[in-house]
Design a protein around this motif. Structure first.
Motif, PDB file in Angstrom:
ATOM      1  N   LEU A   3      63.788  82.286  34.330  1.00  0.00           N
ATOM      2  CA  LEU A   3      64.812  83.026  34.839  1.00  0.00           C
ATOM      3  C   LEU A   3      66.016  82.527  33.670  1.00  0.00           C
ATOM      4  CD1 LEU A   3      64.969  82.307  39.243  1.00  0.00           C
ATOM      5  CD2 LEU A   3      64.263  83.665  37.120  1.00  0.00           C
ATOM      6  N   LEU A   4      66.853  82.020  33.133  1.00  0.00           N
ATOM      7  CA  LEU A   4      67.229  81.969  32.043  1.00  0.00           C
ATOM      8  C   LEU A   4      66.983  82.109  30.790  1.00  0.00           C
ATOM      9  CD1 LEU A   4      68.383  78.101  32.677  1.00  0.00           C
ATOM     10  CD2 LEU A   4      70.311  79.919  33.012  1.00  0.00           C
ATOM     11  N   LEU A   5      65.669  82.509  30.796  1.00  0.00           N
ATOM     12  CA  LEU A   5      65.182  83.268  29.982  1.00  0.00           C
ATOM     13  C   LEU A   5      65.309  84.763  29.698  1.00  0.00           C
ATOM     14  CD1 LEU A   5      63.482  83.621  27.374  1.00  0.00           C
ATOM     15  CD2 LEU A   5      61.625  83.346  27.735  1.00  0.00           C
ATOM     16  N   LEU A   6      64.619  85.349  30.718  1.00  0.00           N
ATOM     17  CA  LEU A   6      64.809  87.024  31.411  1.00  0.00           C
ATOM     18  C   LEU A   6      66.430  86.834  31.381  1.00  0.00           C
ATOM     19  CD1 LEU A   6      63.425  87.134  34.999  1.00  0.00           C
ATOM     20  CD2 LEU A   6      62.668  87.469  32.109  1.00  0.00           C
ATOM     21  N   ALA A   7      67.386  86.275  31.505  1.00  0.00           N
ATOM     22  CA  ALA A   7      69.466  86.047  31.762  1.00  0.00           C
ATOM     23  C   ALA A   7      69.529  86.080  30.348  1.00  0.00           C
ATOM     24  CB  ALA A   7      69.826  85.468  32.512  1.00  0.00           C
ATOM     25  N   ASN A   8      68.650  85.993  29.009  1.00  0.00           N
ATOM     26  CA  ASN A   8      68.929  85.500  27.702  1.00  0.00           C
ATOM     27  C   ASN A   8      70.353  84.306  27.790  1.00  0.00           C
ATOM     28  OD1 ASN A   8      68.255  85.571  24.625  1.00  0.00           O
ATOM     29  ND2 ASN A   8      69.406  86.834  25.177  1.00  0.00           N
ATOM     30  N   SER A   9      69.858  83.036  28.337  1.00  0.00           N
ATOM     31  CA  SER A   9      70.881  82.756  28.522  1.00  0.00           C
ATOM     32  C   SER A   9      70.511  81.059  27.764  1.00  0.00           C
ATOM     33  CB  SER A   9      71.664  81.932  30.191  1.00  0.00           C
ATOM     34  OG  SER A   9      71.865  81.270  29.924  1.00  0.00           O
ATOM     35  N   PRO A  10      71.065  80.640  26.719  1.00  0.00           N
ATOM     36  CA  PRO A  10      70.854  79.472  25.515  1.00  0.00           C
ATOM     37  C   PRO A  10      71.090  78.236  27.083  1.00  0.00           C
ATOM     38  CG  PRO A  10      73.377  80.232  25.767  1.00  0.00           C
ATOM     39  CD  PRO A  10      72.577  81.261  26.849  1.00  0.00           C
ATOM     40  N   ALA A  11      71.792  78.324  28.083  1.00  0.00           N
ATOM     41  CA  ALA A  11      71.427  77.409  28.796  1.00  0.00           C
ATOM     42  C   ALA A  11      69.684  76.509  29.215  1.00  0.00           C
ATOM     43  CB  ALA A  11      71.534  77.477  30.248  1.00  0.00           C
ATOM     44  N   ARG A  12      68.665  77.726  29.030  1.00  0.00           N
ATOM     45  CA  ARG A  12      67.614  77.263  28.927  1.00  0.00           C
ATOM     46  C   ARG A  12      66.976  76.115  27.887  1.00  0.00           C
ATOM     47  NH1 ARG A  12      68.135  82.438  25.935  1.00  0.00           N
ATOM     48  NH2 ARG A  12      66.640  82.377  24.180  1.00  0.00           N
ATOM     49  N   ARG A  13      67.727  76.148  26.846  1.00  0.00           N
ATOM     50  CA  ARG A  13      67.708  74.562  25.847  1.00  0.00           C
ATOM     51  C   ARG A  13      68.476  73.346  26.584  1.00  0.00           C
ATOM     52  NH1 ARG A  13      68.366  79.523  21.575  1.00  0.00           N
ATOM     53  NH2 ARG A  13      66.697  80.400  21.304  1.00  0.00           N
ATOM     54  N   ASN A  14      68.930  73.454  27.269  1.00  0.00           N
ATOM     55  CA  ASN A  14      69.349  72.340  27.322  1.00  0.00           C
ATOM     56  C   ASN A  14      68.393  71.198  28.052  1.00  0.00           C
ATOM     57  OD1 ASN A  14      70.131  69.629  29.945  1.00  0.00           O
ATOM     58  ND2 ASN A  14      72.272  71.603  29.367  1.00  0.00           N
ATOM     59  N   PRO A  15      69.116  70.295  27.212  1.00  0.00           N
ATOM     60  CA  PRO A  15      68.085  68.928  27.038  1.00  0.00           C
ATOM     61  C   PRO A  15      67.515  68.334  28.336  1.00  0.00           C
ATOM     62  CG  PRO A  15      70.478  68.502  25.594  1.00  0.00           C
ATOM     63  CD  PRO A  15      70.157  69.909  26.395  1.00  0.00           C
ATOM     64  N   VAL A  16      68.171  68.262  29.321  1.00  0.00           N
ATOM     65  CA  VAL A  16      67.716  67.374  30.942  1.00  0.00           C
ATOM     66  C   VAL A  16      67.022  68.651  31.087  1.00  0.00           C
ATOM     67  CG1 VAL A  16      68.983  67.259  32.933  1.00  0.00           C
ATOM     68  CG2 VAL A  16      70.062  66.377  31.075  1.00  0.00           C
ATOM     69  N   LEU A  17      67.240  70.129  31.202  1.00  0.00           N
ATOM     70  CA  LEU A  17      66.693  70.638  32.000  1.00  0.00           C
ATOM     71  C   LEU A  17      65.234  71.086  31.192  1.00  0.00           C
ATOM     72  CD1 LEU A  17      65.992  73.316  34.084  1.00  0.00           C
ATOM     73  CD2 LEU A  17      67.085  75.214  32.242  1.00  0.00           C
ATOM     74  N   VAL A  18      65.038  70.850  30.115  1.00  0.00           N
ATOM     75  CA  VAL A  18      64.061  70.873  29.133  1.00  0.00           C
ATOM     76  C   VAL A  18      62.740  69.518  29.461  1.00  0.00           C
ATOM     77  CG1 VAL A  18      63.008  70.694  26.583  1.00  0.00           C
ATOM     78  CG2 VAL A  18      64.908  72.217  27.144  1.00  0.00           C
ATOM     79  N   THR A  19      63.391  68.832  30.067  1.00  0.00           N
ATOM     80  CA  THR A  19      63.265  67.431  29.691  1.00  0.00           C
ATOM     81  C   THR A  19      62.779  67.424  31.508  1.00  0.00           C
ATOM     82  OG1 THR A  19      64.910  65.709  28.738  1.00  0.00           O
ATOM     83  CG2 THR A  19      63.562  65.275  30.264  1.00  0.00           C
ATOM     84  N   LEU A  20      62.909  67.665  31.866  1.00  0.00           N
ATOM     85  CA  LEU A  20      62.625  67.911  33.420  1.00  0.00           C
ATOM     86  C   LEU A  20      61.792  69.119  33.571  1.00  0.00           C
ATOM     87  CD1 LEU A  20      66.283  68.089  35.897  1.00  0.00           C
ATOM     88  CD2 LEU A  20      64.783  66.421  35.864  1.00  0.00           C
ATOM     89  N   HIS A  21      61.161  69.769  32.967  1.00  0.00           N
ATOM     90  CA  HIS A  21      60.163  70.971  32.876  1.00  0.00           C
ATOM     91  C   HIS A  21      58.948  69.765  32.399  1.00  0.00           C
ATOM     92  CE1 HIS A  21      59.380  75.022  30.902  1.00  0.00           C
ATOM     93  NE2 HIS A  21      57.955  74.483  31.594  1.00  0.00           N
ATOM     94  N   GLY A  22      59.229  68.857  31.409  1.00  0.00           N
ATOM     95  CA  GLY A  22      58.085  68.582  30.689  1.00  0.00           C
ATOM     96  C   GLY A  22      57.464  67.795  32.149  1.00  0.00           C
ATOM     97  N   ILE A  23      58.661  66.991  32.104  1.00  0.00           N
ATOM     98  CA  ILE A  23      58.247  65.945  33.149  1.00  0.00           C
ATOM     99  C   ILE A  23      57.218  66.631  34.830  1.00  0.00           C
ATOM    100  CG2 ILE A  23      58.587  64.870  35.020  1.00  0.00           C
ATOM    101  CD1 ILE A  23      60.710  62.751  33.415  1.00  0.00           C
ATOM    102  N   GLY A  24      58.177  67.817  34.735  1.00  0.00           N
ATOM    103  CA  GLY A  24      57.468  68.419  36.046  1.00  0.00           C
ATOM    104  C   GLY A  24      56.235  69.464  36.410  1.00  0.00           C
ATOM    105  N   ASN A  25      56.267  69.836  34.859  1.00  0.00           N
ATOM    106  CA  ASN A  25      55.032  70.450  35.040  1.00  0.00           C
ATOM    107  C   ASN A  25      53.944  69.658  34.189  1.00  0.00           C
ATOM    108  OD1 ASN A  25      55.918  73.030  34.607  1.00  0.00           O
ATOM    109  ND2 ASN A  25      54.978  73.800  32.656  1.00  0.00           N
TER     110      ASN A  25
END
Length: 322
Positions: free
Chosen positions: A242-264
């Motif tokens: 959703l952040l990619l759709l909004a072109n938000s740089p928050a999609r590269r937040n390290p915590v969010l990226v790590t949670l994404h990696g663990i979640g997937n």
């Protein structure tokens, strides 16, 4: 969107995701192993859990390779890894929904014959649709390097494709969104039915003081946690999309990226913890096998059916009582 920049994933975060992949691989393998070794555990709900575990095992393996390689450009192994993870990840969505549908028909509609007859349809949908989508994406050169915009080092839909958002939806996100809508509804209906059954049973407890909860209610109740596990783990990748759709740089937040990696990558491990390690009869068997080398089915005065009931009912009873 600025496709020239790649999301940076530092080595410590890569290690965390790789550990999650390894745990999921081991967890999925253990679920499959216990099903193969102990024939009295081969009930249909456990069988569906095994199919889900096969998808999770493939996902964990392909994601681990992607995180380890951390692709920075298109390559043959990037495309192969992206295709495998696309197929396995989408298949996991379908099997998770299939389990919820099976439990709804079996528990709420109280129709085991209809529930069992759906298994063939589940196979066709859960393997066939992901395979068709993946083959189409490969043939149209849509699988490739995505600059970790909605991944964590692995490849998925090529970020260079002009219609990459459409293919991100087709190869995963649309099925993920449908699962978000479908699973909570089925989950709530199943829980409501269980609650009503318990309330009705409580009226007769003074008369049936020595009776135990029904097999249907207690044995399958724990399996309804699969949708909850799915949503809690998968929500981080959805947030990044959703952040990619909004072109938000928050999609590269390290915590969010790590949670994404663990979640997937952690679903196989989460299912193993819930349905093997937190299942008392299975835990006892595993302890005996590891300590004494006894992998054979333990003797039971009531035979295979009693052992199977204990394997499924035991953990549910423990979970219900904390």
């Amino acid at each position: 969107m600025d496709s020239g920049n790649q999301t940076v994933v530092p080595i410590p975060e890569q290690v965390v995701v790789l550990v999650s992949c390894a745990l999921s691989f081991l967890g999925s393998s253990l679920i499959i192993l216990t099903y193969v070794v102990w024939s009295d555990l081969r009930t249909t709900p456990r069988k569906l859990l095994v199919y889900l575990s096969v998808s999770d095992l493939l996902s964990a393996t392909s994601y681990a390779y992607g995180v380890w390689r951390f692709f920075e450009t298109n390559s043959v192994d990037c495309v192969v890894q992206g295709a495998i993870s696309t197929f396995a990840n989408t298949s996991s969505f379908f099997w998770t929904v299939a389990i919820a549908i099976y439990l709804y028909v079996y528990i709420v509609m109280f129709n085991q014959r209809l529930a069992d007859s759906l298994v063939l349809f589940f196979h066709c949908a859960s393997w066939g649709i992901p395979l068709a989508i993946t083959v189409a994406a490969l043939c149209l050169d849509k699988i490739g390097f995505d600059a970790s915009e909605v991944s964590v080092g692995w490849c998925w839909v090529s970020i260079q494709a002009p219609d990459y958002l459409v293919w991100m939806l087709l190869t995963g996100k649309i099925w993920e969104f449908l699962a978000y809508l479908t699973l909570p509804v089925l989950y709530v209906l199943i829980k409501r039915h269980i609650h009503r059954a318990h309330s009705a049973l409580s009226e007769y407890r003074p008369i049936l003081a020595g009776s135990s909860p029904s097999h249907t209610t207690m044995a399958d109740r724990k399996l309804t946690l699969i949708p909850v596990i799915f949503i809690l783990l998968r929500m981080w990748s959805t947030v990044r999309f959703l952040l990619l759709l909004a072109n938000s740089p928050a999609r590269r937040n390290p915590v969010l990226v790590t949670l994404h990696g663990i979640g997937n990558t952690f679903q196989g491990a989460a299912n193993c913890i819930m349905f093997v390690l937190f299942t008392r009869p299975l835990r006892t068997r595993l302890a005996a096998a590891l300590c004494c080398g006894r992998w054979s089915k333990p003797a039971s005065a009531n035979g295979s059916e009693a052992a199977s009931n204990a394997a499924l009912e035991g953990p549910s009873r423990n979970w219900a009582h904390g």
